[in-house]
Design a protein around this motif. Structure first.
Motif, mmCIF file in Angstrom:
data_model
loop_
_atom_site.group_PDB
_atom_site.id
_atom_site.type_symbol
_atom_site.label_atom_id
_atom_site.label_comp_id
_atom_site.label_asym_id
_atom_site.label_seq_id
_atom_site.Cartn_x
_atom_site.Cartn_y
_atom_site.Cartn_z
ATOM 1 N N ASP A 27 0.820 -1.215 0.000
ATOM 2 C CA ASP A 27 0.000 0.000 0.000
ATOM 3 C C ASP A 27 0.854 1.266 0.000
ATOM 4 N N THR A 28 0.188 2.357 -0.370
ATOM 5 C CA THR A 28 0.836 3.671 -0.362
ATOM 6 C C THR A 28 0.099 4.544 0.660
ATOM 7 N N ALA A 29 0.857 5.338 1.381
ATOM 8 C CA ALA A 29 0.237 6.207 2.375
ATOM 9 C C ALA A 29 0.866 7.595 2.301
ATOM 10 N N THR A 30 0.084 8.583 2.787
ATOM 11 C CA THR A 30 0.594 9.952 2.836
ATOM 12 C C THR A 30 1.014 10.254 4.268
ATOM 13 N N ILE A 31 2.211 10.756 4.375
ATOM 14 C CA ILE A 31 2.765 11.056 5.700
ATOM 15 C C ILE A 31 3.004 12.559 5.789
ATOM 16 N N SER A 32 2.586 13.164 6.940
ATOM 17 C CA SER A 32 2.796 14.603 7.141
ATOM 18 C C SER A 32 4.058 14.817 7.975
ATOM 19 N N TYR A 33 4.800 15.816 7.607
ATOM 20 C CA TYR A 33 6.019 16.167 8.353
ATOM 21 C C TYR A 33 5.815 17.514 9.044
ATOM 22 N N PHE A 34 6.111 17.553 10.330
ATOM 23 C CA PHE A 34 5.972 18.767 11.131
ATOM 24 C C PHE A 34 7.360 19.224 11.557
ATOM 25 N N THR A 35 7.391 20.438 12.083
ATOM 26 C CA THR A 35 8.680 20.904 12.604
ATOM 27 C C THR A 35 8.437 21.744 13.849
ATOM 28 N N VAL A 36 9.503 22.017 14.532
ATOM 29 C CA VAL A 36 9.442 22.860 15.742
ATOM 30 C C VAL A 36 10.473 23.971 15.567
ATOM 31 N N ILE A 37 9.998 25.206 15.796
ATOM 32 C CA ILE A 37 10.925 26.334 15.662
ATOM 33 C C ILE A 37 11.608 26.549 17.006
ATOM 34 N N PRO A 38 12.925 26.544 17.021
ATOM 35 C CA PRO A 38 13.614 26.772 18.306
ATOM 36 C C PRO A 38 13.265 28.156 18.860
ATOM 37 N N GLU A 39 13.149 28.212 20.177
ATOM 38 C CA GLU A 39 12.770 29.491 20.816
ATOM 39 C C GLU A 39 13.777 30.580 20.530
ATOM 40 N N ASN A 40 15.022 30.200 20.467
ATOM 41 C CA ASN A 40 16.068 31.218 20.311
ATOM 42 C C ASN A 40 16.418 31.504 18.845
ATOM 43 N N TYR A 41 15.588 31.047 17.939
ATOM 44 C CA TYR A 41 15.907 31.276 16.524
ATOM 45 C C TYR A 41 15.824 32.766 16.228
ATOM 46 N N ALA A 42 16.881 33.334 15.652
ATOM 47 C CA ALA A 42 16.916 34.793 15.509
ATOM 48 C C ALA A 42 17.466 35.257 14.169
ATOM 49 N N ILE A 43 17.571 34.343 13.206
ATOM 50 C CA ILE A 43 18.138 34.718 11.907
ATOM 51 C C ILE A 43 17.096 35.519 11.123
ATOM 52 N N THR A 44 17.486 36.694 10.722
ATOM 53 C CA THR A 44 16.525 37.599 10.069
ATOM 54 C C THR A 44 16.522 37.442 8.554
ATOM 55 N N LYS A 45 17.568 36.815 8.041
ATOM 56 C CA LYS A 45 17.689 36.710 6.581
ATOM 57 C C LYS A 45 17.034 35.411 6.080
ATOM 58 N N SER A 46 16.261 35.544 5.043
ATOM 59 C CA SER A 46 15.657 34.349 4.436
ATOM 60 C C SER A 46 16.684 33.641 3.566
ATOM 61 N N GLU A 47 16.625 32.324 3.563
ATOM 62 C CA GLU A 47 17.557 31.591 2.704
ATOM 63 C C GLU A 47 16.964 30.236 2.293
ATOM 64 N N ILE A 48 17.468 29.774 1.124
ATOM 65 C CA ILE A 48 17.049 28.446 0.664
ATOM 66 C C ILE A 48 17.903 27.420 1.405
ATOM 67 N N SER A 49 17.252 26.589 2.157
ATOM 68 C CA SER A 49 17.966 25.552 2.892
ATOM 69 C C SER A 49 17.514 24.178 2.366
#
Lengths: 301, 661
Positions: free
Chosen positions: B416-438
């Motif tokens: 069978d095939t299934a769809t899986i969702s991926y979540f993330t957690v933003i670190p509290e101390n994240y402070a980078i102001t510049k957008s970038e392709i990661s």
């Protein structure tokens, strides 16, 4: 779970390895169709210096150990091939032995029996001559000649000699007049003349010989493998090879290669096709044979 | 590819003129054609590609009795296989692959007493070991090659004369041992999951030593060339039909059935074979039963020949025909065989794999808890195993966090095939102001060991001030640096302690709003986004320090200041064509009957029900007016009345009210 099973499997495998040491059963093959090459080998001259039998490679009875007979009449057509040169001879030979009178050497071994002349022998109406029968034997390192007595002989070769001619694929009439006693007369068939050819080759210093001859499927066929001692005329018949009269034989290489060039300078193949008759006309203890012999001599280099 | 197959078929047609014995004979019959571990039997005879099911290491051995006039137990073969990616190497030792013939020759020594001493011979044929190589071009096409070494020993007694002082004859053993290498090549193609077919050589090449004695040439193992065609038809997982036909019209055909349980299966099969060198037409049958798990296979099989297998046979037949096959020839005996195959996986077996992964949302670090409930990516995952598996998905966004973020476990049935969702957690101390392709690494795991599959996708990680334009997400900016807002607001309120001491409590929120707004408005100026983008939002602390901002920034900041002292606020999102604006509603907590305490103008407030179902007075504030509180209130009310009510903005959805809490 996996490791436990692996251990079980490995232990089982080891147990089977130890316990399963048999090997698959062999299959026996039987020669039910006689397709194999028949080769029966018998030693003829045990003593290399013993010339008891070697009374000439072109004479009768070349390999007949007369010690086995009481009375023997041997009729032989011989063809001798040496260096592409053929000589044909006819021989009639007869001997009667008194087995109560053995002749021994110094070691008390029987080398023969005294012979006697019981009467007149005629072959194809030719009266056989009477001549001494001399044998040579080795005694205490010395060659000795001795006379066993007399025997009957007719010999013709190169167009000379007695008038007896051995006709192949025919018959020979034998007339025996014992004294005392009644005349006995009988015939014996002669075989088809055996004419052979030998292909001798050498590979990796080993001799190979393939014999071919005109097959006749006769009941008695044999090949005598002999050798001529260096510097001497006499031939030692070394081995008797019994085989089928089917026209082809590969001489066992070991037999050939046992004949050393150190001791011998020629190798001799005698192909013999024979017809035997025991006690003809009720004559006890008499064996009559007629045989074709083709002897081929090769020099050893 | 078609051309090559055609070429092979043409070659097979050419070679079919030669007569060859059945070379495809294997101890396990055609049971191994089913797709299970029993394919690890190390059967080089029936196929060169029979290791295709191997995952890592494979071990197998075949053991059993042979029934001649006696019963002999033999170890027929021990094999080991190892997979390296698409390559598999195998080594097979075959101590029981041998056949021996004993016979008396017509040669004899005549002794002096006229007795006859016959000479005997022993001809022995052994397959000692084999090397196999398999390569998987694709799921459909595989190829295999094997090389086998045979030993042929012809041991004969010969007459050996000894000529010394006396002459005598002895029997001497003369032996010639000839090596023979045979190589085979085979291809298999799967036309569908139900049907596959293959072609393999028979004696593609063979190198044999020549005997010194030319007479022995005829007794060497026959190595005439040929081909064999194979097929396997499995219309279901429970039934299979297989066959092999050789170019001399020898053939083998087998059926097998299999019942699969949760972690194991039981199979039963039966093959019959026709061998050109044997009689009757169907020379024998090979029944077998098999038990398999994912790593162990035990088979019991038997070989029953239909002709009489005596212990003795005609020398003439043997001389005329010889033998072609060491383990299957007219002289072979019936056998029972126990075959054990064991698979050892030291590398993780892939049970699931990604079909695709889609990034459904760029990452906005400001939106923090948003990602706890909302996936940023979805993956399509396929269960490639034959069992139901629990899949544990996890991911890591490089540059955002070093931590692996696990998503909920899901179960997938085989195939069978299934769809899986991926979540993330933003670190509290994240402070980078510049957008970038990661990049984001996505993993799926079915055990506690290594992951089954991994894939990497590019993902845009925005700066910490970036906003996705959804007004509801402005609340994440409002809640940020709440401590600073509390401190700021309380300082204002404490400066007006006298007012609050004398003020009716029910007017507390209204006056808090008024005081804080006035203080706020005095300090602020309206400034557009520094990047001329509406997706840049300042945090309240930044706005207060910078003393300015656009409508988003000012509304967020004012909301934060009010919320920090218990005044409930709501954001009003005006989306009027290309123009977009945000301002505030503030809850005075006054009831409609108390509206007169703050205004006599009904157009300057609106009534909303609280959680208890009670009506409360909310007043609109235009944070960007930055004038006196009354002006801001008036401006907010006018905008709300016009766009939300008169132009049916609330009804049409162009105006939305979003409660901060």
């Amino acid at each position: 779970m996996k490791s436990k099973l692996l251990i079980i499997v490995l232990i089982s495998a080891a147990a089977l390895l130890i316990g399963g040491c048999d090997k698959p059963a062999p299959t026996e093959l039987i020669d039910d169709q006689s397709v194999q090459e028949l080769v029966e080998v018998e030693v003829l001259s045990k003593e290399i210096e013993d010339e008891y039998y070697s009374n000439g490679f072109d004479t009768t009875g070349i390999t007949q150990d007369i010690r086995n007979f009481t009375g023997l009449i041997s009729l032989t057509g011989t063809r001798l091939t040496i260096k592409n040169f053929d000589i044909e001879t006819s021989t009639a030979f007869g001997i009667f032995l008194d087995r109560t009178k053995p002749i021994r050497n110094s070691e008390n071994e029987i080398i023969g029996f005294q012979s006697f002349i019981p009467g007149q022998l005629q072959i194809n109406n030719h009266i056989a001559r009477i001549a001494p029968f001399i044998i040579r034997f080795r005694d205490q390192g010395i060659n000795r000649d001795t006379t066993l007595g007399n025997h009957y002989i007719l010999f013709r070769g190169k167009g000379f000699g007695d008038p007896f001619v051995f006709n192949y694929n025919s018959s020979i009439e034998v007339q025996f007049n014992p004294q005392p006693g009644n005349q006995k007369q009988f015939t014996i068939q002669t075989p088809t003349q055996v004419i052979g050819n030998i292909n001798l080759s050498k590979k990796e210093n080993k001799l190979n010989a393939v014999l071919q001859w005109n097959a006749a499927n006769s009941r008695e066929f044999e090949i005598i493998l002999g050798a001529k001692k260096k510097g001497k005329r006499n031939v030692f018949p070394l081995f008797r090879i019994r085989t089928r009269d089917d026209g082809l034989l590969r001489i066992p290489p070991n037999l050939l290669n046992s004949i050393s060039t150190q001791n011998f300078d020629a190798i001799v193949f005698s192909l013999i096709r024979r017809v035997s008759k025991n006690e003809p006309e009720g004559i006890q203890n008499l064996t009559v044979i007629s045989q074709s012999i083709h002897t081929i001599i090769f020099d050893l280099y | 590819m078609r051309f090559k197959l055609l070429l092979i078929l043409l070659v097979s047609f050419y070679l079919s003129k030669n007569g060859i014995a059945q070379n495809s004979f294997g101890f396990s019959g055609l049971m191994n054609s089913t797709n299970n571990i029993s394919s690890l039997y190390g059967n080089y005879e029936a196929s060169q590609i029979n290791f295709s099911q191997l995952k890592d290491w494979g071990f197998s051995f075949i053991y059993g009795p042979e029934f001649s006039s006696s019963v002999n137990l033999n170890i027929y073969s021990i094999a080991v296989e190892k997979r390296f990616s698409n390559h598999i190497l195998s080594l097979r030792y075959t101590p029981g692959y041998q056949k021996e013939f004993n016979f008396n020759t017509a040669s004899a020594i005549i002794l002096s007493d006229s007795t006859r001493q016959s000479l005997s011979s022993k001809f022995s044929y052994k397959e000692l070991f084999g090397l196999g190589y398999y390569f998987r071009f694709s799921d459909e096409l595989q190829a295999g090659f094997n090389l086998r070494y045979f030993s042929q020993e012809f041991s004969r007694e010969i007459i050996s004369p000894v000529i010394a002082d006396t002459i005598y004859l002895v029997r001497e053993n003369q032996s010639e041992k000839l090596g023979l290498w045979k190589g085979e090549l085979g291809f298999n193609y799967s036309f569908s999951q139900y049907f596959s077919a293959g072609i393999s050589s028979i004696n593609l090449f063979s190198f044999s030593e020549d005997p010194f004695d030319q007479e022995l040439e005829k007794f060497k193992l026959k190595t005439e060339k040929g081909v064999m065609l194979t097929f396997n038809f499995s219309p279901s997982r429970t039934f299979g039909l297989s066959g092999i036909i050789e170019s001399n019209k020898s053939f083998q055909i087998g059926v097998n059935g299999r019942i699969t349980f949760s972690n194991s299966s039981v199979g039963i099969g039966c093959s019959v074979f026709h061998d050109k060198t044997q009689s009757p037409f169907i020379a024998g049958v090979i029944p077998s039963v098999n038990f398999s798990t994912s790593f162990l296979s035990v088979s019991l099989s038997g070989i029953k020949y239909f002709s009489d297998r005596k212990d003795y046979f005609s020398y003439g037949d043997f001389e005329n025909n010889g033998i072609t096959n060491v383990i299957n020839n007219p002289y072979s005996f019936d056998k029972a065989l126990l075959t054990i195959a064991f698979a050892l996986n030291t590398i993780q077996e892939k049970k699931v794999e990604f079909a695709d992964v889609k990034i459904i949302e760029d990452i906005y670090p400001a939106l923090t808890e948003n990602y706890l409930n909302k996936p940023f990516a979805v993956a399509t995952v396929v269960n490639v195993s034959d069992e139901r598996v629990n899949v544990k998905p996890f991911s890591r966004i490089n540059g955002l966090s070093e931590e692996l973020i696990y998503s909920p476990i899901i179960s997938i049935n085989p195939g069978d095939t299934a769809t899986i969702s991926y979540f993330t957690v933003i670190p509290e101390n994240y402070a980078i102001t510049k957008s970038e392709i990661s990049t984001a690494d996505f993993y799926i795991l079915t055990s506690n060991e290594e992951f089954d599959d991994q894939i990497q996708k590019p993902v845009l990680v925005n700066g910490v001030n970036s906003w996705d334009g959804d007004v509801i997400n402005l609340k994440y900016f409002i809640k940020k640096s709440f401590d600073f807002s509390i401190s700021y607001s309380k300082r204002i309120l404490s400066n007006n302690k006298t007012l609050f001491d004398t003020l009716e409590n029910r007017l507390s929120d209204f006056y808090k709003t008024k005081l804080i707004y006035n203080s706020f408005a005095e300090a602020m100026v309206y400034v557009s986004d520094p990047r001329a983008s509406s997706e840049y939002v300042q945090y309240p602390e930044e706005t207060l320090k910078l003393k300015g901002g656009d409508c988003d920034d000012l509304s967020v900041c004012l909301s934060s200041l009010l919320e920090s002292v218990g005044v409930a606020t709501a954001l009003v999102d005006y989306q009027l064509g290309e123009l977009r604006h945000v301002n505030l509603l503030v809850n005075t907590k006054l009831s409609p009957s108390e509206a007169g305490l703050i205004t006599s103008n009904e157009n300057k407030y609106l009534i909303r029900k609280n959680n208890l179902g009670n009506d409360e007075i909310w007043i609109p504030l235009e944070a960007t007016s930055l004038k006196r509180f009354e002006d801001s209130w008036q401006a907010g009310a006018e905008k709300f009345n016009k766009d939300a009510l008169e132009n049916y903005g609330l009804s049409r959805g162009s105006v939305q009210i979003i409660d901060v809490y």
